[in-house]
Scaffold this motif. Sequence first.
Motif, PDB file in Angstrom:
ATOM      1  N   GLY A  41       0.781  -1.218   0.000  1.00 39.68           N
ATOM      2  CA  GLY A  41       0.000   0.000   0.000  1.00 39.68           C
ATOM      3  C   GLY A  41       0.817   1.273   0.000  1.00 39.68           C
ATOM      4  N   THR A  42       2.117   1.202   0.098  1.00 36.51           N
ATOM      5  CA  THR A  42       2.939   2.397   0.197  1.00 36.51           C
ATOM      6  C   THR A  42       3.372   2.939  -1.154  1.00 36.51           C
ATOM      7  OG1 THR A  42       4.989   1.149   0.297  1.00 36.51           O
ATOM      8  CG2 THR A  42       3.899   1.615   2.398  1.00 36.51           C
ATOM      9  N   GLY A  43       3.119   2.192  -2.230  1.00 38.28           N
ATOM     10  CA  GLY A  43       3.595   2.629  -3.534  1.00 38.28           C
ATOM     11  C   GLY A  43       4.981   2.117  -3.829  1.00 38.28           C
ATOM     12  N   ALA A  63      -7.527  -2.338  -4.761  1.00 38.90           N
ATOM     13  CA  ALA A  63      -7.459  -1.041  -4.094  1.00 38.90           C
ATOM     14  C   ALA A  63      -8.715  -0.241  -4.362  1.00 38.90           C
ATOM     15  CB  ALA A  63      -6.252  -0.262  -4.604  1.00 38.90           C
ATOM     16  N   SER A  64      -8.821   0.839  -3.654  1.00 38.20           N
ATOM     17  CA  SER A  64      -9.815   1.855  -3.924  1.00 38.20           C
ATOM     18  C   SER A  64      -9.192   2.829  -4.924  1.00 38.20           C
ATOM     19  CB  SER A  64     -10.153   2.589  -2.625  1.00 38.20           C
ATOM     20  OG  SER A  64     -10.811   3.805  -2.889  1.00 38.20           O
ATOM     21  N   THR A  65      -9.997   3.452  -5.749  1.00 33.89           N
ATOM     22  CA  THR A  65      -9.458   4.428  -6.705  1.00 33.89           C
ATOM     23  C   THR A  65      -8.735   5.556  -5.978  1.00 33.89           C
ATOM     24  OG1 THR A  65     -11.605   5.556  -6.782  1.00 33.89           O
ATOM     25  CG2 THR A  65     -11.143   3.927  -8.520  1.00 33.89           C
ATOM     26  N   ASP A  66      -9.153   5.856  -4.764  1.00 36.26           N
ATOM     27  CA  ASP A  66      -8.496   6.907  -3.979  1.00 36.26           C
ATOM     28  C   ASP A  66      -7.079   6.521  -3.543  1.00 36.26           C
ATOM     29  OD1 ASP A  66     -10.819   8.420  -4.157  1.00 36.26           O
ATOM     30  OD2 ASP A  66     -11.599   7.678  -2.227  1.00 36.26           O
ATOM     31  N   ASP A  67      -6.771   5.226  -3.583  1.00 37.67           N
ATOM     32  CA  ASP A  67      -5.447   4.744  -3.160  1.00 37.67           C
ATOM     33  C   ASP A  67      -4.374   4.917  -4.232  1.00 37.67           C
ATOM     34  OD1 ASP A  67      -6.577   3.888  -0.758  1.00 37.67           O
ATOM     35  OD2 ASP A  67      -6.889   1.837  -1.483  1.00 37.67           O
ATOM     36  N   ILE A  68      -4.779   5.208  -5.472  1.00 43.55           N
ATOM     37  CA  ILE A  68      -3.827   5.292  -6.575  1.00 43.55           C
ATOM     38  C   ILE A  68      -3.635   6.767  -6.932  1.00 43.55           C
ATOM     39  CG2 ILE A  68      -3.239   4.489  -8.901  1.00 43.55           C
ATOM     40  CD1 ILE A  68      -3.751   2.217  -6.805  1.00 43.55           C
ATOM     41  N   THR A  74       0.657   2.383  -7.539  1.00 38.73           N
ATOM     42  CA  THR A  74       0.892   1.578  -6.353  1.00 38.73           C
ATOM     43  C   THR A  74       1.252   0.161  -6.783  1.00 38.73           C
ATOM     44  OG1 THR A  74      -0.677   2.896  -5.080  1.00 38.73           O
ATOM     45  CG2 THR A  74      -0.124   0.741  -4.189  1.00 38.73           C
ATOM     46  N   ASN A 148     -15.748   2.856  -6.851  1.00 39.28           N
ATOM     47  CA  ASN A 148     -14.486   3.242  -6.247  1.00 39.28           C
ATOM     48  C   ASN A 148     -13.536   2.043  -6.082  1.00 39.28           C
ATOM     49  OD1 ASN A 148     -12.953   5.374  -5.202  1.00 39.28           O
ATOM     50  ND2 ASN A 148     -13.563   4.938  -3.094  1.00 39.28           N
ATOM     51  N   SER A 149     -13.881   0.903  -6.703  1.00 42.57           N
ATOM     52  CA  SER A 149     -13.136  -0.330  -6.498  1.00 42.57           C
ATOM     53  C   SER A 149     -12.352  -0.730  -7.748  1.00 42.57           C
ATOM     54  CB  SER A 149     -14.117  -1.456  -6.139  1.00 42.57           C
ATOM     55  OG  SER A 149     -13.438  -2.678  -5.991  1.00 42.57           O
TER      56      SER A 149
END
Length: 153
Positions: A41-43, A63-68, A74, A148-149
């Motif tokens: 999750g840290t990229g 991930a969630s789209t907000d995570d990228i 990521t 968002n997935s």
Amino acid sequence: MTHSATRRTVLIAAGATGAAALTAGCGGDGEETPSTETDAGTGTAGTGEDTAAPDAPAGQELASTDDIPVGGGTIFKDEKVVVTQPEEGDFKAFSAVCTHQNCLVATVSDGTINCTCHGSRFAIADGAVERGPATRPLPEEKITVEGNSIRLA
């Protein structure tokens, strides 16, 4: 009647064994495995014991789209996938296994997916080689974005 090994016979056998070992150890795209590891999750991601891309289960949420991050990505070490967002709302996925010698890529920054084993860099938009020694792009992975997935397809 017994035959004793001559020096020449021993050297030829040793040479063949050594050549076989070198061929196995230096096979086209086998790459060293760095010992550093970080969380997906840290990229960033190091590598684990095995860098062969497994068959990640289809439909698995990555991930969630907000995570990228836009303009970045990521790395998902366990799935050996990197998901990028070159432009707002445009999500791409590629194998996280470097095409040079099979290390897992380690970071995504400044518009490239980066392999720290030998310095190869790949474009976040299409996986194309930006800097060698890799000569082949990262293979595209299929994903679906629903709401968002982000899921493996």
